[in-house]
Design an enzyme around this catalytic site. Structure first.
Site, short mmCIF file in Angstrom:
data_model
loop_
_atom_site.label_atom_id
_atom_site.label_comp_id
_atom_site.label_asym_id
_atom_site.label_seq_id
_atom_site.Cartn_x
_atom_site.Cartn_y
_atom_site.Cartn_z
N GLU A 1 -5.06 75.81 9.34
CA GLU A 1 -4.23 75.91 10.53
C GLU A 1 -2.77 76.21 10.20
OE1 GLU A 1 -4.47 71.43 9.56
OE2 GLU A 1 -5.69 73.23 9.33
N ASP B 1 2.50 74.93 11.19
CA ASP B 1 1.28 74.13 11.11
C ASP B 1 0.95 73.61 12.50
OD1 ASP B 1 -0.63 72.64 9.12
OD2 ASP B 1 0.05 71.12 10.55
N ILE B 2 -0.31 73.75 12.93
CA ILE B 2 -0.73 73.25 14.24
C ILE B 2 -0.80 71.72 14.18
CG2 ILE B 2 -2.48 73.31 16.04
CD1 ILE B 2 -3.35 76.03 14.97
#
Length: 307
Positions: free
Chosen positions: A222, A178-179
């Protein structure tokens, strides 16, 4: 519909025959049209397929270590290789022999003595059909923004890879990424730049996995998944370190982040088949590990074993 296909000159053709003269003659015929590698044994080509995914294999049935039929069966049993055309080079034409080849998964036969034009045209035809199929699958299974595989591919194809590792009792590992602070990134730089950031990070993930059987998926927004069959704890840690190091080197500016650059949190799970677990349960385990990575401050990875 017009499809942009890989040039035939870039297609990798494996020649497998224990007779050096046969390997040399086939190579001379084909090398002006395709990228050609030659192997003298079954074990050698099986190992090569793991590292250098071929587009087509020309295979002799009588090899010194593993029969061509067994090689064909082994490759066709793996999702990574099932769409690779395998053409037997043969001097035998009896029905029983041909049926055995078809049942093993052969795409075609080319008889000895070999006519150069026939070999070239049949190889071209099978390669063109394979490339068209791959392009259509790409349109179906690839995320249009990042070029990674999509959820549809996860649901329909990854399950086959998972079943294969279960049959062979080999590790199956999975990462969820996950960003970090991506909403803040979009708020700061705008959604077009956010899309550009997603593409860069997707490229980093894809470059970080180099084996044909490894799979990178845009899971949603994301979030990304990385499927790592036949990978133990050390291999998973190596991939996590590589992704983190390359993102640090690229240094995508993110002024709303604690580190001033774009980073990812990673949750990983290693499954060694102690108990029966579904693919969905593994994804849930990876999601829990990702939650732990975020709780521990983000820009890190946390790995667990799923029993």
């Amino acid at each position: 519909m017009s499809l942009s296909l890989k040039p035939l000159s870039q297609c990798k053709v494996f020649i497998v025959d224990d007779d050096e003269m046969v390997r040399l003659s086939l190579g001379v015929i084909l090398e002006d049209h395709f990228s050609v590698d030659a192997y003298s044994s079954g074990q050698a080509v099986l190992e090569a397929c793991e590292d250098l995914l071929p587009d087509l294999i020309l295979l002799d049935i009588n090899l010194p270590d593993i029969s061509g039929l067994d090689i064909c069966r082994r490759l066709k049993a793996k999702a990574t290789f099932e769409n690779i055309p395998i053409i037997f080079i043969t001097s035998t034409y009896d029905t029983e022999y041909q049926n055995a080849c078809w049942e093993a998964g052969a795409s075609d036969f080319i008889g000895k003595p070999i006519t150069a034009s026939t070999l070239i045209h049949r190889t071209k035809n099978h390669l063109e059909n394979k490339l068209r199929l791959e392009k259509l699958l790409q349109l179906t299974y690839k995320d249009s923004l990042t070029g990674l595989f999509n959820r549809h591919y996860l649901d329909l194809e990854v399950a086959n890879v998972f079943k294969q590792t279960s049959r062979e009792r080999k590790p199956f590992s999975l990462l969820m990424l996950d960003i970090d602070f991506f909403k803040l990134y979009n708020d700061q730089y705008g959604h077009p730049q956010g899309d550009a950031c997603l593409k860069i990070i997707a490229d980093v993930i894809e470059r970080s996995i180099q084996r044909p059987q490894d799979i990178a998926i845009r899971y949603g927004g994301e979030e990304f998944l990385v499927i790592l069959p036949f990978t133990d704890f050390d291999g998973v840690k190596f991939i996590c370190d590589r992704i983190s190091a390359e993102l640090e080197a690229i240094n995508i500016p993110h002024f709303k982040s604690l580190w001033g650059r774009a980073t990812v949190s990673i949750g990983g799970v290693i499954y060694e088949h102690q108990n029966k677990v579904s693919l969905g349960e593994l994804i849930s385990c990876a999601d829990k590990a990702l939650y732990t990575a975020k709780a521990d401050g983000r820009n890190c990875f946390r790995l667990s074993f799923c029993d």
